[in-house]
Design a protein around this motif. Sequence first.
Motif, PDB file in Angstrom:
ATOM      1  N   LEU A 174       1.189   9.946 -11.802  1.00 13.52           N
ATOM      2  CA  LEU A 174       1.578   8.530 -11.769  1.00 13.52           C
ATOM      3  C   LEU A 174       0.683   7.692 -12.680  1.00 13.52           C
ATOM      4  CD1 LEU A 174       2.400   7.931  -7.990  1.00 13.52           C
ATOM      5  CD2 LEU A 174       3.946   7.574  -9.917  1.00 13.52           C
TER       6      LEU A 174
ATOM      7  N   MET B 203       0.840  -1.201   0.000  1.00 13.03           N
ATOM      8  CA  MET B 203       0.000   0.000   0.000  1.00 13.03           C
ATOM      9  C   MET B 203       0.872   1.248   0.000  1.00 13.03           C
ATOM     10  SD  MET B 203      -3.202  -0.642   2.510  1.00 13.03           S
ATOM     11  CE  MET B 203      -2.963  -2.304   3.082  1.00 13.03           C
ATOM     12  N   SER B 204       0.703   2.077  -1.024  1.00 12.55           N
ATOM     13  CA  SER B 204       1.477   3.319  -1.121  1.00 12.55           C
ATOM     14  C   SER B 204       0.700   4.264  -2.043  1.00 12.55           C
ATOM     15  CB  SER B 204       2.862   3.046  -1.697  1.00 12.55           C
ATOM     16  OG  SER B 204       2.738   2.652  -3.039  1.00 12.55           O
ATOM     17  N   LEU B 205       1.334   5.388  -2.341  1.00 10.38           N
ATOM     18  CA  LEU B 205       0.686   6.341  -3.251  1.00 10.38           C
ATOM     19  C   LEU B 205       0.382   5.689  -4.602  1.00 10.38           C
ATOM     20  CD1 LEU B 205      -0.064   9.407  -3.311  1.00 10.38           C
ATOM     21  CD2 LEU B 205       2.099   9.788  -4.458  1.00 10.38           C
ATOM     22  N   LEU B 206       1.248   4.751  -4.979  1.00  9.22           N
ATOM     23  CA  LEU B 206       1.107   4.073  -6.271  1.00  9.22           C
ATOM     24  C   LEU B 206      -0.138   3.182  -6.315  1.00  9.22           C
ATOM     25  CD1 LEU B 206       2.851   4.083  -8.824  1.00  9.22           C
ATOM     26  CD2 LEU B 206       3.992   2.040  -7.979  1.00  9.22           C
ATOM     27  N   THR B 207      -0.585   2.733  -5.135  1.00 14.17           N
ATOM     28  CA  THR B 207      -1.762   1.850  -5.079  1.00 14.17           C
ATOM     29  C   THR B 207      -2.985   2.553  -5.668  1.00 14.17           C
ATOM     30  OG1 THR B 207      -0.861   0.962  -3.035  1.00 14.17           O
ATOM     31  CG2 THR B 207      -3.152   0.432  -3.502  1.00 14.17           C
ATOM     32  N   ILE B 208      -3.098   3.849  -5.430  1.00 15.05           N
ATOM     33  CA  ILE B 208      -4.305   4.579  -5.847  1.00 15.05           C
ATOM     34  C   ILE B 208      -4.450   4.577  -7.379  1.00 15.05           C
ATOM     35  CG2 ILE B 208      -5.501   6.812  -5.768  1.00 15.05           C
ATOM     36  CD1 ILE B 208      -4.072   7.208  -2.998  1.00 15.05           C
TER      37      ILE B 208
ATOM     38  N   PHE C 138      -3.846  14.660   2.221  1.00 16.40           N
ATOM     39  CA  PHE C 138      -3.054  14.684   0.991  1.00 16.40           C
ATOM     40  C   PHE C 138      -2.832  16.150   0.594  1.00 16.40           C
ATOM     41  CE2 PHE C 138      -3.088  10.406  -1.259  1.00 16.40           C
ATOM     42  CZ  PHE C 138      -3.371   9.685  -0.111  1.00 16.40           C
ATOM     43  N   SER C 139      -1.585  16.485   0.301  1.00 17.39           N
ATOM     44  CA  SER C 139      -1.298  17.859  -0.116  1.00 17.39           C
ATOM     45  C   SER C 139      -1.584  17.994  -1.609  1.00 17.39           C
ATOM     46  CB  SER C 139       0.163  18.192   0.154  1.00 17.39           C
ATOM     47  OG  SER C 139       0.984  17.392  -0.674  1.00 17.39           O
TER      48      SER C 139
ATOM     49  N   HIS D 139       0.669  15.803  -3.532  1.00 15.13           N
ATOM     50  CA  HIS D 139       0.262  14.392  -3.540  1.00 15.13           C
ATOM     51  C   HIS D 139      -0.815  14.140  -4.592  1.00 15.13           C
ATOM     52  CE1 HIS D 139       1.636  14.350   0.892  1.00 15.13           C
ATOM     53  NE2 HIS D 139       2.567  13.809   0.139  1.00 15.13           N
TER      54      HIS D 139
ATOM     55  N   ARG E 260      -4.985   0.853  -8.662  1.00 11.90           N
ATOM     56  CA  ARG E 260      -6.349   0.359  -8.413  1.00 11.90           C
ATOM     57  C   ARG E 260      -7.349   1.053  -9.354  1.00 11.90           C
ATOM     58  NH1 ARG E 260      -4.710  -3.313  -5.654  1.00 11.90           N
ATOM     59  NH2 ARG E 260      -4.982  -3.611  -3.417  1.00 11.90           N
ATOM     60  N   TYR E 261      -7.177   2.357  -9.529  1.00  5.90           N
ATOM     61  CA  TYR E 261      -8.122   3.101 -10.376  1.00  5.90           C
ATOM     62  C   TYR E 261      -8.060   2.573 -11.810  1.00  5.90           C
ATOM     63  CZ  TYR E 261     -10.366   6.838 -12.965  1.00  5.90           C
ATOM     64  OH  TYR E 261     -11.188   7.528 -13.807  1.00  5.90           O
TER      65      TYR E 261
ATOM     66  N   VAL F 140      -9.756  -0.817 -12.048  1.00  6.47           N
ATOM     67  CA  VAL F 140     -11.224  -0.753 -12.017  1.00  6.47           C
ATOM     68  C   VAL F 140     -11.756  -0.120 -13.305  1.00  6.47           C
ATOM     69  CG1 VAL F 140     -13.194   0.330 -10.852  1.00  6.47           C
ATOM     70  CG2 VAL F 140     -11.402  -0.770  -9.519  1.00  6.47           C
TER      71      VAL F 140
ATOM     72  N   MET G  29      -9.283  12.604  -0.543  1.00 11.25           N
ATOM     73  CA  MET G  29      -7.833  12.516  -0.302  1.00 11.25           C
ATOM     74  C   MET G  29      -7.320  13.773   0.392  1.00 11.25           C
ATOM     75  SD  MET G  29      -6.283  10.540  -3.634  1.00 11.25           S
ATOM     76  CE  MET G  29      -7.284  11.156  -4.957  1.00 11.25           C
TER      77      MET G  29
END
Lengths: 387, 219
Positions: free
Chosen positions: A309, A1-6, A298-299, A302, A9-10, A13, A293
């Motif tokens: 990404l 799980m990290s920023l890359l997960t978002i 999340f800034s 981010h 996953r998107y 899906v 987020m």
Amino acid sequence: MSLLTIPVRYLRVKWARALLLLCVFLLGVASMTALEEVSRTIGESFERKLVSFGANILITPRRDTLRVSYGGYTLGDVTLAEHSLSLAETMRGIDSIALRGNLAAIAPKLLTTLTVGEQTVGTVGVVWEEELAIKAYWEIYGGMPGPDSVLLGAAAGAALGLKEGDGIAVGGRSLPVAGVLRETGSDDDNVIFVSLPLLQDLTGRANEADFLEVAALCSACPIDDIVGELRAALPGQEVLALRQLAESQMYSVHFAQNLTFSVSLVILITACATVFMAMLSAVSERRKEIGIMRSVGFSRRHIFSVFALEALLIGLTAGALGFVLGHIVAGYVLENLHLVDDLTPAPAFRRLGFTLTSLGVGGLAVAASAFPAWKASRVEPGEVLAM
Amino acid sequence: MFLEARSLVKRYPGGDKPALGGVSLQVGKGEFLAVAGQSGSGKSTLLGILSALALPDSGSVLYRGADIVPAGEKARNRLRARDFAFIFQHHHLMPYLTVLENTLLPFMNQIRPISGQWKEKGLRVLERVGLGHKARSRPGELSGGEQQRVAIARALARDASVLFADEPTGSLDSQTGSGVMDLLKELNRGGLTVIMVTHNQDYAALADRLISMKDGVIL
């Protein structure tokens, strides 16, 4: 799980949308790679064919001359000293240059006049293999000449009343006429050709030549670079670029490459525009997600990273797959159009090209998504979460 | 004072009256405050400003004595990341992340993967809200009450000091809503400060203190 997960996953899906973007970029990269490889291979093949229609560099012995004029009346140049051209030494010098691989043919020539019967005729000693490499336009009536046979220019043959299969007495030796050239409209019509070693032997000028014609492949480097290296390697000789010929050859080769570049640029801009529009619409649809987020800390940086990404993942994948696909397509096209042979092999898979293309397309995708990502980073959580 | 609002004024473009007309308020540490009022009374706007999600036109919000209004974007981000947590009427979960990922979303803003220690904590808080067995499910596979409990778990995972709840039971049936309220009350008893906006008088009565708003002012 990290920023890359978002983004991962998107994209998983929303696979249909991701696939569409991937296909747009992939086809763009594949087209560009295929076009580049095909045009480069055709260019190399084309250039090799072009040099067979004439040399573009001339190597002659240096001459020391003095201009004679008095009171405004010019008598012309007087040759004070004419240096001879040692063939073995010259060839050693030529072989020593770094750009030797760009020299497709080196055709030395020895000129003299010989008496045939009662007529004096210009005679040129050549290395057959090299001469035929730069004069693919020669059409010979008869057979190919050998080490002890003669090739007649069209006008010379007519003047001497000789045809293929006849014998010719030259310098006390009887030589068979291997063939007669079809009229070329050049100096070649008026002379007879014999092999260089034979003429060196007949004239007592062993290891000598009067000049060398060189056919250089200039698409990879300017002709000035080759000439510069030759001048440095052959200090006792004059090296002259037949610039007009070289430039017209290069124009033909570069035309295909420029056309490819232009088409590639259009494809690239189209792919970038598609990514830009898709990301922009995604930002509008995902304002609530952005708000969530932002609400958990999340800034803006981010949020920008999440969208960048996403584009980077698509770009890297499209770049890598597109390069491989383009390489396969190029090989298939070249094979089917019979454009590859021993001299012009099918392009090899370039790992550096693969890496640079993948990274480049990834970077381009990020650049194309920069504005939508920036727009996403400006979303205010308080406005979209209906608090 | 733990959290204090001073003379908050907020106007929205096109609005003839201010959404907040000089609201002042103090909240103690570990307090459960309910904010009631009709729709358009300004309670959600107040919650948004108190929680650093939005900025007032004028006035100040002091958290542990420091004004968060002029503090800047970075400082407000830090507050939202560490101290403040939110639950909304419509839960607002990331639909494509799992329940565990949603719970740990506040820690997923780094390229470096989050440690196993945090994952364990995420699972622990999910157990606490009764959703340990749904850690790998997606929000779409959960009921409304379960989704709301995921939002609460997200707040618990990072040991927030203040929980802002905007109509947390608004989209739930009464039984599920009661369950969520029981959970909020339990967390409050554990020391969590809760500021909740609600229409529901029964739920508002569970709070330590109730304030009512009308036309942008506290009655």
